[in-house]
Design an enzyme around this catalytic site. Sequence first.
Site, PDB file in Angstrom:
ATOM      1  N   GLN A 157      28.528  31.871  24.837  1.00 43.81           N
ATOM      2  CA  GLN A 157      27.762  32.517  23.768  1.00 43.81           C
ATOM      3  C   GLN A 157      28.052  34.017  23.725  1.00 43.81           C
ATOM      4  OE1 GLN A 157      23.407  33.388  23.739  1.00 43.81           O
ATOM      5  NE2 GLN A 157      23.320  31.757  22.194  1.00 43.81           N
ATOM      6  N   TYR A 212      18.420  39.860  17.984  1.00 46.80           N
ATOM      7  CA  TYR A 212      19.544  40.667  18.450  1.00 46.80           C
ATOM      8  C   TYR A 212      20.362  41.179  17.257  1.00 46.80           C
ATOM      9  CZ  TYR A 212      17.909  38.984  22.909  1.00 46.80           C
ATOM     10  OH  TYR A 212      17.109  38.715  23.996  1.00 46.80           O
ATOM     11  N   ARG A 272      24.359  30.462  16.303  1.00 48.05           N
ATOM     12  CA  ARG A 272      22.933  30.245  16.571  1.00 48.05           C
ATOM     13  C   ARG A 272      22.101  31.120  15.644  1.00 48.05           C
ATOM     14  NH1 ARG A 272      18.898  30.320  21.823  1.00 48.05           N
ATOM     15  NH2 ARG A 272      18.603  28.061  21.774  1.00 48.05           N
ATOM     16  N   GLY A 285      16.349  23.725  27.292  1.00 49.39           N
ATOM     17  CA  GLY A 285      16.483  24.904  28.129  1.00 49.39           C
ATOM     18  C   GLY A 285      15.755  24.737  29.440  1.00 49.39           C
ATOM     19  N   ARG A 286      14.455  25.025  29.460  1.00 51.03           N
ATOM     20  CA  ARG A 286      13.675  24.991  30.687  1.00 51.03           C
ATOM     21  C   ARG A 286      13.792  23.672  31.461  1.00 51.03           C
ATOM     22  NH1 ARG A 286       8.600  27.955  27.948  1.00 51.03           N
ATOM     23  NH2 ARG A 286       9.868  27.484  26.110  1.00 51.03           N
TER      24      ARG A 286
END
Length: 363
Positions: free
Chosen positions: A100, A184, A231, A320-321
Amino acid sequence: MSHSLFEPLRLGALALPNRIVMSPMTRARSAQPGNVPSEAMARYYAQRAGAGLIVSEATQVSPQGQGYSFTPGIHSDAQVAGWRRVADAVRAAGGRMFLQLWHVGRMSHESFHAGAAPVAPSALSPQAQVWIVRDGVGAMVDCPVPRALRRDEIAGVVEQFRRGAANAIAAGFDGVEIHAANGYLIDQFLRTTSNRREDDYGGPIANRVRFLDEVTRAVAGEVGAQRTGVRLAPYITARDMNCPQIVPAILEAARRLQAIGVAYLHLSEADWDDAPHVPDSFRHELRERYRGALIVAGRYDRARGERILASGLADAVAFGRPFIANPDLPARYAHGWPLAAFDPATLFGGDERGYTSYPAYAG
């Protein structure tokens, strides 16, 4: 057409054995000095190679793109060599991996830039904090007001992404994912709350989408559209990103990304502190504009993942987690084995405890 998590998927140039994606997660374990991917990172990702696809943690495309301590880069020879160890380890374990590409923009601090202000589309504070390690101690620190990128600097930032993509392929990755989400730099250009420019990168939606379009064309031109994913995060509101025009901007971005022919779009539906509802109406509109693969991420479990695949509104689900403490997550889902819980104290920075120390299920 409906699918399940355990069916194969063609994703650009890749054949995935399942539709379980490991979501990008910042873990701040790069070796210092130099933000170099470490041997521990190679072990960590190889342990999780059972995923249909791994997307690496966000990786800065230049020193200017850094906003958090100990996050890896993809702009130096040492970083490329470090990532090559990671890519080789994942491939040896039978996995597939995209890197990424990341530029944080205003989500940064002057301590990363020799005292200079971070850059952004406009000189507007994100009203947020970043994690910085000083004298061995990490803490959340307020972001300063950034400076606006000059019009003649923007092409250079596009070039940072192109170079980062070239370096990722040289390191052995199967492709790259452009991080245009979660507040971002690219996301900052998309939103009126962070982009008040009066030139051809601000104002109307067509202008605000231009930076993403140029970055994606540069990256796809370098490594191939079928090795390029993007993304996006249409419904986040944290970091002062609650833009009333973001949904039409994302839909216009999707139309342009369809024209470029990228391998997939990856929807970030929930960040750590921001869990918005994504209406099905948006998902249908997105499908109308973008006909490639759609990956969804955001607090999914197996049951919810299976439901959205069955609905036909996604082609793969990123977790993810659950992957943190369950390196063998696809096998645990397939067999109905229980999931382990992760230790939140070891999420960012530190040694291999809470990183590579979680075992596979032993029965």
